[in-house]
Design a protein around this motif. Structure first.
Motif, PDB file in Angstrom:
ATOM      1  N   PHE A  33       0.844  -1.193   0.000  1.00 30.60           N
ATOM      2  CA  PHE A  33       0.000   0.000   0.000  1.00 30.60           C
ATOM      3  C   PHE A  33       0.881   1.245   0.000  1.00 30.60           C
ATOM      4  O   PHE A  33       1.960   1.256   0.586  1.00 30.60           O
ATOM      5  CB  PHE A  33      -0.893   0.027   1.252  1.00 30.60           C
ATOM      6  N   TYR A  35       0.662   5.315   1.048  1.00 29.30           N
ATOM      7  CA  TYR A  35      -0.099   6.335   1.761  1.00 29.30           C
ATOM      8  C   TYR A  35       0.595   7.682   1.607  1.00 29.30           C
ATOM      9  O   TYR A  35       1.816   7.763   1.444  1.00 29.30           O
ATOM     10  CB  TYR A  35      -0.180   6.011   3.263  1.00 29.30           C
ATOM     11  N   GLN A  37       0.942  11.415   3.688  1.00 32.28           N
ATOM     12  CA  GLN A  37       0.703  12.156   4.930  1.00 32.28           C
ATOM     13  C   GLN A  37       1.121  13.594   4.696  1.00 32.28           C
ATOM     14  O   GLN A  37       2.310  13.928   4.712  1.00 32.28           O
ATOM     15  CB  GLN A  37       1.482  11.536   6.096  1.00 32.28           C
ATOM     16  N   SER A  42      -3.183  13.454   8.915  1.00 29.38           N
ATOM     17  CA  SER A  42      -3.220  12.013   9.063  1.00 29.38           C
ATOM     18  C   SER A  42      -2.804  11.337   7.750  1.00 29.38           C
ATOM     19  O   SER A  42      -2.428  12.005   6.785  1.00 29.38           O
ATOM     20  CB  SER A  42      -4.624  11.588   9.471  1.00 29.38           C
ATOM     21  N   LEU A  43      -2.877  10.031   7.712  1.00 30.41           N
ATOM     22  CA  LEU A  43      -2.494   9.277   6.529  1.00 30.41           C
ATOM     23  C   LEU A  43      -3.711   9.009   5.656  1.00 30.41           C
ATOM     24  O   LEU A  43      -4.795   8.687   6.156  1.00 30.41           O
ATOM     25  CB  LEU A  43      -1.877   7.928   6.918  1.00 30.41           C
ATOM     26  N   LEU A  45      -4.772   6.778   2.117  1.00 29.96           N
ATOM     27  CA  LEU A  45      -4.353   5.753   1.173  1.00 29.96           C
ATOM     28  C   LEU A  45      -4.405   6.292  -0.249  1.00 29.96           C
ATOM     29  O   LEU A  45      -5.427   6.850  -0.673  1.00 29.96           O
ATOM     30  CB  LEU A  45      -5.250   4.522   1.303  1.00 29.96           C
ATOM     31  N   LEU A  92       4.454   7.027   2.452  1.00 33.42           N
ATOM     32  CA  LEU A  92       4.785   5.804   3.172  1.00 33.42           C
ATOM     33  C   LEU A  92       4.249   4.588   2.435  1.00 33.42           C
ATOM     34  O   LEU A  92       3.124   4.606   1.941  1.00 33.42           O
ATOM     35  CB  LEU A  92       4.201   5.811   4.580  1.00 33.42           C
ATOM     36  N   PHE A 107       4.538  -0.434   8.354  1.00 30.53           N
ATOM     37  CA  PHE A 107       4.907   0.697   7.525  1.00 30.53           C
ATOM     38  C   PHE A 107       6.413   0.829   7.365  1.00 30.53           C
ATOM     39  O   PHE A 107       7.184   0.497   8.264  1.00 30.53           O
ATOM     40  CB  PHE A 107       4.358   1.991   8.139  1.00 30.53           C
ATOM     41  N   GLY A 110       9.101   5.954   5.503  1.00 35.86           N
ATOM     42  CA  GLY A 110       8.579   7.145   4.843  1.00 35.86           C
ATOM     43  C   GLY A 110       9.614   7.888   4.028  1.00 35.86           C
ATOM     44  O   GLY A 110      10.826   7.788   4.268  1.00 35.86           O
TER      45      GLY A 110
END
Lengths: 116, 117
Positions: A33, A35, A37, A42-43, A45, A92, A107, A110
């Protein structure tokens, strides 16, 4: 749990250029996945990347802007194309582990992207 | 669509004391997972604790425990004997039961926790 690395850890890019972020996992995983930020947020998708198939993008994210590759079960890349300052974020990657265990998602460290 | 709400943008606690972070969520699903993640200044997202909705027993991991109230759709995190290393952003996250491509995590906005010496 899986060990995930990302390259680069940070970068400063000019608007209009593109950056490719790499995600490497130390074990074979089915689903990866990506993501985003945004600063102080917040994160969210961006997309789900399965090996051997096209990535599935979330609402608000398109393949032309965020092309993803998933050539094998341990590696994926996310490209941020034609960048603008609004793309400045932490990106991330994560992987999910399901087989034999209650589901957990881990995760990478990043990639901090700054677009000037 | 699922939503996750963390109503406390910032909290602080003295070292060795106990603190509780709130999280509520909205879903029509009956089977799902809930998570708490920790993000220290280094920005590495660390899984703190997981709760499966079908389990009535609250999850615990050392100093971390949850109070899961399914009917109230509440999932709070209690940190006991707080340590300076607990200083971080804490995110509550929801996921439908894994399988069939439903492994998307939906995050709350986070609570910034500061542990003071």
């Amino acid at each position: 749990s899986a060990v995930i690395s990302q390259k680069p850890s940070r970068d400063i890019c000019q608007r209009g250029t593109s950056l490719t972020i790499q995600c490497q996992v130390d074990s074979q995983v089915t689903m990866m996945f990506w993501y985003r930020q945004q600063p102080g947020q917040s994160l969210t998708l961006i997309a789900t990347a399965n090996q051997g198939s096209e990535a599935t993008y979330e609402s608000g994210f398109v393949i032309d802007k965020f092309p993803i590759s998933r050539p094998n079960l341990t590696f994926s890349t996310l490209t941020v194309s034609n960048m603008s300052p609004e793309d400045s974020s932490i990106y991330l990657c994560s992987v999910g582990e399901l087989a034999g265990n209650p589901y957990e998602q881990y995760f990478g460290p990043g990639t901090r992207l700054t677009v000037t | 669509a699922q939503t996750v709400t963390q109503s406390q943008p910032e909290m602080s606690v003295q070292e060795a004391e106990t603190v509780t972070l709130s999280c509520t969520y909205d879903t029509s699903e009956s089977n799902y997972y809930l998570f708490w993640y920790k993000q220290p200044p280094s920005r590495q997202m660390i899984l703190v604790i997981r709760q499966e909705a079908y389990k009535q027993q609250n999850a615990t991991e050392n100093r971390f425990s949850v109070n899961f109230q399914k009917a109230a759709k509440s999932f709070s995190l209690k940190i006991s004997d707080s340590q300076l290393g607990d200083t971080a952003m804490y995110f509550c996250a929801f996921m439908k039961h894994p399988g069939g491509g439903s492994e998307k995590l939906v995050f709350g906005k986070g609570t910034k926790l500061t542990v003071n010496p």
